[in-house]
Write a protein that holds these residues in place. Structure first.
Motif, PDB file in Angstrom:
ATOM      1  N   ASN A 255       0.852  -1.192   0.000  1.00  0.00           N
ATOM      2  CA  ASN A 255       0.000   0.000   0.000  1.00  0.00           C
ATOM      3  C   ASN A 255       0.896   1.254   0.000  1.00  0.00           C
ATOM      4  O   ASN A 255       1.729   1.408  -0.871  1.00  0.00           O
ATOM      5  N   ARG A 256       0.787   2.112   0.984  1.00  0.00           N
ATOM      6  CA  ARG A 256       1.591   3.341   1.032  1.00  0.00           C
ATOM      7  C   ARG A 256       2.738   3.230   2.030  1.00  0.00           C
ATOM      8  O   ARG A 256       3.262   4.237   2.500  1.00  0.00           O
ATOM      9  N   THR A 257       3.150   1.995   2.330  1.00  0.00           N
ATOM     10  CA  THR A 257       4.273   1.790   3.237  1.00  0.00           C
ATOM     11  C   THR A 257       5.386   1.060   2.496  1.00  0.00           C
ATOM     12  O   THR A 257       5.140   0.048   1.831  1.00  0.00           O
ATOM     13  N   LEU A 258       6.604   1.591   2.606  1.00  0.00           N
ATOM     14  CA  LEU A 258       7.762   0.983   1.973  1.00  0.00           C
ATOM     15  C   LEU A 258       8.652   0.354   3.040  1.00  0.00           C
ATOM     16  O   LEU A 258       9.061   1.019   3.991  1.00  0.00           O
ATOM     17  N   PHE A 259       8.933  -0.930   2.863  1.00  0.00           N
ATOM     18  CA  PHE A 259       9.855  -1.646   3.739  1.00  0.00           C
ATOM     19  C   PHE A 259      11.134  -1.869   2.941  1.00  0.00           C
ATOM     20  O   PHE A 259      11.123  -2.569   1.925  1.00  0.00           O
ATOM     21  N   THR A 260      12.230  -1.266   3.387  1.00  0.00           N
ATOM     22  CA  THR A 260      13.495  -1.352   2.655  1.00  0.00           C
ATOM     23  C   THR A 260      14.545  -2.035   3.516  1.00  0.00           C
ATOM     24  O   THR A 260      14.698  -1.719   4.694  1.00  0.00           O
ATOM     25  N   VAL A 261      15.264  -2.977   2.914  1.00  0.00           N
ATOM     26  CA  VAL A 261      16.314  -3.705   3.623  1.00  0.00           C
ATOM     27  C   VAL A 261      17.605  -3.578   2.825  1.00  0.00           C
ATOM     28  O   VAL A 261      17.583  -3.565   1.587  1.00  0.00           O
ATOM     29  N   ASN A 262      18.737  -3.431   3.529  1.00  0.00           N
ATOM     30  CA  ASN A 262      19.997  -3.374   2.790  1.00  0.00           C
ATOM     31  C   ASN A 262      21.159  -3.984   3.561  1.00  0.00           C
ATOM     32  O   ASN A 262      21.194  -3.992   4.785  1.00  0.00           O
ATOM     33  N   VAL A 263      22.073  -4.521   2.773  1.00  0.00           N
ATOM     34  CA  VAL A 263      23.364  -5.006   3.247  1.00  0.00           C
ATOM     35  C   VAL A 263      24.390  -4.546   2.218  1.00  0.00           C
ATOM     36  O   VAL A 263      24.251  -4.828   1.026  1.00  0.00           O
ATOM     37  N   GLY A 264      25.411  -3.811   2.651  1.00  0.00           N
ATOM     38  CA  GLY A 264      26.423  -3.317   1.713  1.00  0.00           C
ATOM     39  C   GLY A 264      26.183  -1.877   1.311  1.00  0.00           C
ATOM     40  O   GLY A 264      25.587  -1.097   2.058  1.00  0.00           O
ATOM     41  N   ASP A 265      26.621  -1.515   0.100  1.00  0.00           N
ATOM     42  CA  ASP A 265      26.540  -0.111  -0.313  1.00  0.00           C
ATOM     43  C   ASP A 265      25.655   0.146  -1.531  1.00  0.00           C
ATOM     44  O   ASP A 265      25.716   1.225  -2.121  1.00  0.00           O
ATOM     45  N   SER A 266      24.842  -0.829  -1.915  1.00  0.00           N
ATOM     46  CA  SER A 266      23.803  -0.515  -2.893  1.00  0.00           C
ATOM     47  C   SER A 266      22.731   0.283  -2.149  1.00  0.00           C
ATOM     48  O   SER A 266      22.499   0.056  -0.961  1.00  0.00           O
TER      49      SER A 266
ATOM     50  N   LYS B 173      10.890  12.998  -4.184  1.00  0.00           N
ATOM     51  CA  LYS B 173       9.636  13.748  -4.151  1.00  0.00           C
ATOM     52  C   LYS B 173       9.895  15.138  -4.722  1.00  0.00           C
ATOM     53  O   LYS B 173      10.789  15.856  -4.251  1.00  0.00           O
ATOM     54  N   ASP B 174       9.161  15.505  -5.762  1.00  0.00           N
ATOM     55  CA  ASP B 174       9.318  16.822  -6.398  1.00  0.00           C
ATOM     56  C   ASP B 174      10.764  17.087  -6.809  1.00  0.00           C
ATOM     57  O   ASP B 174      11.278  18.194  -6.675  1.00  0.00           O
ATOM     58  N   GLY B 175      11.436  16.060  -7.294  1.00  0.00           N
ATOM     59  CA  GLY B 175      12.789  16.214  -7.803  1.00  0.00           C
ATOM     60  C   GLY B 175      13.891  16.219  -6.766  1.00  0.00           C
ATOM     61  O   GLY B 175      15.059  16.381  -7.109  1.00  0.00           O
ATOM     62  N   VAL B 176      13.556  16.031  -5.507  1.00  0.00           N
ATOM     63  CA  VAL B 176      14.552  15.997  -4.430  1.00  0.00           C
ATOM     64  C   VAL B 176      14.750  14.547  -3.980  1.00  0.00           C
ATOM     65  O   VAL B 176      13.792  13.889  -3.558  1.00  0.00           O
ATOM     66  N   ALA B 177      15.982  14.066  -4.072  1.00  0.00           N
ATOM     67  CA  ALA B 177      16.287  12.679  -3.738  1.00  0.00           C
ATOM     68  C   ALA B 177      16.794  12.571  -2.304  1.00  0.00           C
ATOM     69  O   ALA B 177      17.757  13.236  -1.919  1.00  0.00           O
ATOM     70  N   GLN B 178      16.138  11.731  -1.526  1.00  0.00           N
ATOM     71  CA  GLN B 178      16.544  11.456  -0.146  1.00  0.00           C
ATOM     72  C   GLN B 178      17.069  10.028  -0.065  1.00  0.00           C
ATOM     73  O   GLN B 178      16.385   9.088  -0.466  1.00  0.00           O
ATOM     74  N   GLN B 179      18.284   9.861   0.444  1.00  0.00           N
ATOM     75  CA  GLN B 179      18.835   8.515   0.598  1.00  0.00           C
ATOM     76  C   GLN B 179      18.197   7.853   1.818  1.00  0.00           C
ATOM     77  O   GLN B 179      18.312   8.332   2.936  1.00  0.00           O
ATOM     78  N   ILE B 180      17.521   6.732   1.584  1.00  0.00           N
ATOM     79  CA  ILE B 180      16.842   6.021   2.659  1.00  0.00           C
ATOM     80  C   ILE B 180      17.803   5.077   3.391  1.00  0.00           C
ATOM     81  O   ILE B 180      17.787   4.991   4.621  1.00  0.00           O
TER      82      ILE B 180
ATOM     83  N   ASP C 278      20.035  -3.961   7.709  1.00  0.00           N
ATOM     84  CA  ASP C 278      19.303  -2.817   8.234  1.00  0.00           C
ATOM     85  C   ASP C 278      17.949  -2.781   7.538  1.00  0.00           C
ATOM     86  O   ASP C 278      17.857  -3.003   6.321  1.00  0.00           O
ATOM     87  N   ILE C 279      16.901  -2.490   8.302  1.00  0.00           N
ATOM     88  CA  ILE C 279      15.554  -2.434   7.745  1.00  0.00           C
ATOM     89  C   ILE C 279      14.945  -1.075   8.054  1.00  0.00           C
ATOM     90  O   ILE C 279      14.991  -0.612   9.195  1.00  0.00           O
ATOM     91  N   TYR C 280      14.411  -0.442   7.027  1.00  0.00           N
ATOM     92  CA  TYR C 280      13.837   0.893   7.140  1.00  0.00           C
ATOM     93  C   TYR C 280      12.361   0.843   6.760  1.00  0.00           C
ATOM     94  O   TYR C 280      11.977   0.169   5.801  1.00  0.00           O
ATOM     95  N   LEU C 281      11.552   1.559   7.496  1.00  0.00           N
ATOM     96  CA  LEU C 281      10.120   1.633   7.217  1.00  0.00           C
ATOM     97  C   LEU C 281       9.766   3.081   6.883  1.00  0.00           C
ATOM     98  O   LEU C 281      10.059   3.992   7.655  1.00  0.00           O
ATOM     99  N   THR C 282       9.166   3.277   5.728  1.00  0.00           N
ATOM    100  CA  THR C 282       8.773   4.615   5.280  1.00  0.00           C
ATOM    101  C   THR C 282       7.274   4.642   5.026  1.00  0.00           C
ATOM    102  O   THR C 282       6.780   3.967   4.119  1.00  0.00           O
TER     103      THR C 282
END
Length: 264
Positions: A119-130, A136-143, A186-190
């Motif tokens: 739905n409108r929730t993003l679950f992001t997981v990462n290991v390493g440097d990818s 939003k409106d042309g502004v990039a935020q690193q999650i 690492d797991i991020y919830l947006t």
């Protein structure tokens, strides 16, 4: 929600060790994954492909039996976080055990970054440097936050962000999938704001390997994909991925380049 991905060998490498996946599930969720392999021409490609496949298979097993509610509860969020962590564990075991079977693959590993959109929730997981960026409106935020040596130096005050961008050690990662028996992601919830019925998608996500971010700034990423919300098919996102890859190649193309663009 829409998604599309592209990958390119770059200008300096002979083989492409990146892998990616982007697709929808029948329950309406969307999964995007990028893996950047390491460990020699053979090992890196095997590691990234195996990790990507194992991770996706694990998430698919969950998605086939899960119907997300219109509004996620805290319990739903905890469940999905655990599902992502377990999927990383599956990917890690698959790569690590494959390396044990073949001495020529010893030490191979891969980064992994993935976003599961529910739905409108993003679950992001990462290991390493990818990385995963949200635009939003042309502004990039690193999650995500890089698991890298230069990021460690920045965090401890021994290097500035500007120095990190040009450091010769910027590609040394401190955490990878498959190099040890266990790995901690690492797991991020947006949580994205709700939109009015019938409104256009208003956020763009980008998952990418460091072959892109080594040569393309967040400002240029934002400017490039800011109109992605206006497209109405996955296929139309393809040219945006290709433009990002072209920008990285024009900047030097020192590594394999993968870009997966999604709209929410």
């Amino acid at each position: 929600m829409l998604c599309c991905g592209r990958t390119d060998v770059g200008k300096k490498r002979k083989v492409n060790q990146d892998s990616f996946f982007c697709e929808y599930f029948d329950n309406g969720m969307m999964l995007c994954v990028v893996c950047d392999g390491m460990g020699g021409a053979a090992g890196g490609g095997i590691a990234s492909g195996l990790a990507c496949t194992s991770f996706v298979d694990s998430i698919t097993d969950f998605a086939e039996g899960y119907t997300p509610p219109e509004k996620l509860t805290r319990t739903d969020e905890r469940i999905i976080r655990k599902v992502l962590a377990d999927a990383v564990d599956c990917a890690n075991k698959a790569v690590f055990e494959k390396a044990l079977e073949d001495i020529s693959l010893t030490g191979m590993g891969t980064t992994l970054v993935a976003t599961l959109a529910v739905n409108r929730t993003l679950f992001t997981v990462n290991v390493g440097d990818s990385r995963m960026y949200l635009i939003k409106d042309g502004v990039a935020q690193q999650i995500t936050k890089d698991h890298s040596y230069v990021q460690y130096l920045v965090d401890t005050g021994k290097m500035t962000e500007e120095e990190a961008k040009s450091s010769l050690n910027r590609n040394i990662i401190t955490r990878a999938v498959g190099t040890d028996t266990v790995v901690e992601p690492d797991i991020y919830l947006t949580r994205l704001p709700e939109t009015a019925p019938g409104a256009l998608r208003d956020y763009v996500g980008l998952l990418c390997s460091d072959g892109l971010t080594n040569h393309v700034s967040p400002e240029d990423i934002g400017a490039c994909v800011k109109h992605a919300c206006a497209v109405d098919s996955d296929r139309q996102l393809g040219p945006l991925c290709e433009i990002l890859i072209d920008m990285a190649n024009e900047g030097g193309g020192s590594d394999n380049i993968t870009a997966v663009v999604l709209t929410v």
